[in-house]
Design a protein around this motif. Structure first.
Motif, mmCIF file in Angstrom:
data_model
loop_
_atom_site.group_PDB
_atom_site.id
_atom_site.type_symbol
_atom_site.label_atom_id
_atom_site.label_comp_id
_atom_site.label_asym_id
_atom_site.label_seq_id
_atom_site.Cartn_x
_atom_site.Cartn_y
_atom_site.Cartn_z
ATOM 1 N N PHE A 88 25.307 -17.353 14.255
ATOM 2 C CA PHE A 88 25.611 -15.946 13.994
ATOM 3 C C PHE A 88 25.259 -15.284 15.665
ATOM 4 O O PHE A 88 26.067 -14.729 16.382
ATOM 5 N N GLY A 89 24.050 -15.762 15.783
ATOM 6 C CA GLY A 89 23.447 -14.856 17.157
ATOM 7 C C GLY A 89 23.965 -15.535 18.424
ATOM 8 O O GLY A 89 24.206 -14.962 18.719
ATOM 9 N N ALA A 90 23.954 -16.877 18.517
ATOM 10 C CA ALA A 90 25.284 -17.026 19.539
ATOM 11 C C ALA A 90 26.834 -16.684 19.988
ATOM 12 O O ALA A 90 27.165 -16.006 20.509
ATOM 13 N N VAL A 91 27.185 -16.998 18.513
ATOM 14 C CA VAL A 91 28.801 -16.056 18.066
ATOM 15 C C VAL A 91 28.435 -14.431 18.793
ATOM 16 O O VAL A 91 29.308 -13.797 19.876
ATOM 17 N N MET A 92 27.531 -13.770 18.477
ATOM 18 C CA MET A 92 27.968 -12.178 19.127
ATOM 19 C C MET A 92 26.838 -12.425 20.117
ATOM 20 O O MET A 92 26.707 -11.896 20.645
ATOM 21 N N SER A 93 25.890 -13.029 20.934
ATOM 22 C CA SER A 93 25.323 -13.252 22.310
ATOM 23 C C SER A 93 27.029 -13.223 22.918
ATOM 24 O O SER A 93 27.279 -12.431 24.361
ATOM 25 N N ILE A 94 27.401 -14.827 22.922
ATOM 26 C CA ILE A 94 29.059 -14.863 23.571
ATOM 27 C C ILE A 94 29.479 -13.667 23.649
ATOM 28 O O ILE A 94 30.431 -12.839 24.228
ATOM 29 N N THR A 95 29.395 -12.872 22.699
ATOM 30 C CA THR A 95 31.031 -11.738 22.440
ATOM 31 C C THR A 95 30.100 -10.289 23.332
ATOM 32 O O THR A 95 30.611 -9.692 24.236
ATOM 33 N N SER A 96 29.024 -10.080 23.206
ATOM 34 C CA SER A 96 28.576 -9.124 23.812
ATOM 35 C C SER A 96 27.964 -9.189 25.609
ATOM 36 O O SER A 96 28.954 -8.775 26.256
#
Length: 312
Positions: A236-244
């Motif tokens: 989840f953190g990776a997805v949010m990091s990529i999105t950001s």
């Protein structure tokens, strides 16, 4: 050969009938899932497919879309010099905000996990607040104003270090050095919060069993116990990091101006905003959005493959 073919056909028929039978048995489950599925298809899948179609057209909202093939994509890479600047800035920010923000969020969450609850709450507020408070951008705009009313300039003038106000966000050589750390701080919120929750959800008995089985230090504890237990939060953190990382646009646009000096703070999302909401060239903007979506999807796949090896 014909016997093998007939067996394969019969096998596929049996699988099809089994699938139909299973669907009938689970019809009430599908009924509960249906509202979400309908909303997801209507407001996520269909807009993506529509955007991909419009990326091959000349569309200005008012007139009927005109099919032009890959001309938008060719113009994007061969004729649009501002897009080259936007891609360079976006990947520069993505390399810093993505990996650095992701690792920093986890490290900070891991370090504060053993702190007292009241002190841990202060750290959580400090790192999560910028992601939900739009006023944080306004604070930095006041701090780094280019005139003597800016706090940084006022302090430097009062200390006698400078005589005339410095230019911050209008100076291409200085602006990105201030904007990137601000974007990094603002991007850590959601991932950091999930890491804090994941660390608190790991049972202490697992660490005790690990030390009995031969774990000798905190690094082995981290690799063999903490990270495997946090795979959902890490993903989840990776997805949010990529999105950001790839959706940086609001902060540079608010701080550096629109457009920024010599387009120094131009990003792909800002470029998309320009053509979609200012020029209403929706076909061209859709081409930018399609490429950005593909890049984010590929990065997400790479992160998933890397995280699958954690704890092995």
């Amino acid at each position: 050969m014909s016997e093998k073919f007939n067996k394969l056909i019969n096998k596929k028929k049996m699988q099809f009938h089994d699938g139909i039978r299973h669907a009938k048995q689970m019809k009430f489950c599908y009924a509960f899932v249906a509202p979400f599925a309908i909303l997801f298809i209507t407001f996520t899948i269909l807009p993506i497919l529509t955007s991909v179609y419009y990326s091959f057209t000349n569309f200005n909202i008012l007139e009927k879309p005109e099919w032009i093939g890959i001309r938008n994509y060719l113009n994007l890479f061969l004729q649009d010099e501002v897009n080259t600047i936007a891609i360079k800035n976006t990947f520069l920010m993505a390399l810093i905000i993505g990996p650095v923000g992701y690792i920093l969020a986890f490290v900070v969450a891991w370090l504060i996990n053993e702190l007292p609850k009241w002190l841990r709450s202060i750290f959580v507020l400090f790192f999560y607040a910028p992601s939900i408070a739009g006023s944080a951008i306004g604070i930095f705009a006041i701090l780094f104003r280019d005139d003597s009313q800016g706090w940084v300039n006022a302090i430097l003038i009062r200390l006698g270090l400078i005589t005339t106000p410095l230019s911050f966000f209008t100076n291409p050589t200085v602006g990105l050095k201030i904007i990137i750390p601000i974007c990094l701080w603002a991007s850590m919120g959601a991932g950091f919060l999930s890491f804090v929750a994941g660390l608190k959800g790991i049972e202490q008995s697992q660490y005790e069993a690990g030390y009995i089985d031969g774990i000798q230090n905190r690094w082995q504890e981290l690799w063999y116990i903490t990270l495997p237990n946090m795979k959902p939060m890490l993903l989840f953190g990776a997805v949010m990091s990529i999105t950001s990382a790839f959706s940086v646009g609001d902060i540079p646009r608010a701080l550096a101006g629109y457009p920024s000096t010599d387009y120094y703070a131009r990003t792909v999302l800002t470029h998309l905003f320009d053509y979609g909401y200012q020029r209403f060239e929706m076909g061209y903007a859709s081409a930018i959005a399609a490429l950005l979506f593909i890049v984010m999807l590929l990065c997400n796949k790479v992160i998933q493959s890397l995280l699958s090896r954690v704890g092995q």
